[in-house]
Structures are given as structure tokens and as C-alpha cells.
Design an enzyme around this catalytic site. Structure first.
Site, PDB file in Angstrom:
ATOM      1  N   ASP A 113       0.869  -1.169   0.000  1.00 42.23           N
ATOM      2  CA  ASP A 113       0.000   0.000   0.000  1.00 42.23           C
ATOM      3  C   ASP A 113       0.903   1.215   0.000  1.00 42.23           C
ATOM      4  O   ASP A 113       2.019   1.171   0.534  1.00 42.23           O
ATOM      5  CB  ASP A 113      -0.912   0.001   1.227  1.00 42.23           C
ATOM      6  CG  ASP A 113      -1.948  -1.122   1.186  1.00 42.23           C
ATOM      7  OD1 ASP A 113      -2.389  -1.477   0.076  1.00 42.23           O
ATOM      8  OD2 ASP A 113      -2.315  -1.630   2.256  1.00 42.23           O
ATOM      9  N   ASP A 131      -6.904  -0.927  -4.342  1.00 45.75           N
ATOM     10  CA  ASP A 131      -7.950  -0.756  -3.326  1.00 45.75           C
ATOM     11  C   ASP A 131      -9.008   0.242  -3.799  1.00 45.75           C
ATOM     12  O   ASP A 131     -10.206   0.016  -3.649  1.00 45.75           O
ATOM     13  CB  ASP A 131      -7.362  -0.248  -2.007  1.00 45.75           C
ATOM     14  CG  ASP A 131      -6.382  -1.217  -1.364  1.00 45.75           C
ATOM     15  OD1 ASP A 131      -6.487  -2.433  -1.625  1.00 45.75           O
ATOM     16  OD2 ASP A 131      -5.522  -0.744  -0.603  1.00 45.75           O
TER      17      ASP A 131
END
Length: 145
Positions: A113, A131
Site C-alpha cells: 500500500d 484498493d
């Protein structure tokens, strides 16, 4: 065909950004951008969304894989039937993000991430393009029904 291209574009762009982040932001290095509204960082997530089940990464891989297969089957069904343009777009976005994250889980053992939004309630949540793509696809599915 356009839906497959969208899926592949999300997958390729997210994997490319993840690779860049892994090399440019090792360790705890961070950088604020967009007038301090966004922080770029390299964060490893061994679980699902918001590190859910981070101690059970094998189950997350299996569960994600099953969901991906289900989405692929449904997308193929919609393409063959030539119906549900919004659903096909939603599934393409979901699959592009999900396949990118699943690739990370399988190859690296965790998902990379790389950005957080600097609002008080979101500062510690780190996302990636995959995401955001999954989230956008889910919103489209919800709004289409």
C-alpha cells in the site's frame, strides 16, 4: 473487449506504481504531496482491507482467490450475454485491483500500500490504486441495482 482492457490497465498501473514505491520509498520513508493532503509511503499489509485477518494471511489468499474466480466467471457470463454495461465496468475495476493485490500476496507475502489521505480519521489507513479500484467497482455495483 473494453472491459478486459480496463482490467488490464488497472492491474498494470497498480503493479507499476507498487514497484516504483518499493524502490523509491524503502523502510519508513514518507513524502507529503498535494499540499500535505496525501502522504506517500511504503506499507506492507499481510491481511485484507484495513489489515483484517493479518495473522491469517493464507486464509486471506484463499478467500480472495475464490472471490476473484467468482468475479471472473460472472464477468465472462455478462460479456457472453452482452448485457450489464455498468456491472461489466464494475467487475473490470474490481478484478484489476483484486488481481494486483492477490499477485502481491502470492509473490511477496503482503500487499504494498502506498498512500494515505491526511484527514484525522484516515491518516493511519494506507491504500493503493487497486484498493481504490475495488472500492469504485463496489460502489458501481451497489448503485446499478
Amino acid at each position: 473487449m473494453i472491459y478486459i482492457l480496463i482490467l488490464l490497465a488497472v492491474l498494470a498501473v497498480d503493479l507499476t506504481i507498487k514497484n516504483h514505491i518499493e524502490h523509491k520509498y524503502p523502510g519508513n520513508r514518507k513524502k507529503d504531496v498535494a499540499w500535505g493532503c496525501i502522504t506517500i509511503r511504503n506499507s506492507k499489509n499481510t491481511g485484507g482491507f484495513l489489515n483484517f485477518m493479518d495473522k491469517k494471511s493464507f486464509l486471506v489468499k484463499v478467500f480472495s482467490g475464490v472471490l476473484i474466480i467468482g468475479c471472473i466467471i460472472y464477468l465472462i457470463y455478462l460479456i457472453v450475454k452482452n448485457e450489464g454495461a455498468i456491472k461489466k465496468l464494475a467487475l473490470a475495476l474490481i478484478l484489476g485491483g483484486a488481481l494486483s493485490n492477490e499477485y502481491d500476496r502470492i509473490k511477496k507475502g503482503s500487499v504494498t500500500d502506498y498512500f494515505s489521505i491526511n484527514l484525522p480519521f484516515m491518516r493511519n489507513i494506507v491504500f493503493n490504486l487497486g484498493d481504490m479500484s475495488i472500492f469504485a467497482g463496489i460502489i458501481l455495483l451497489i448503485c446499478d441495482d
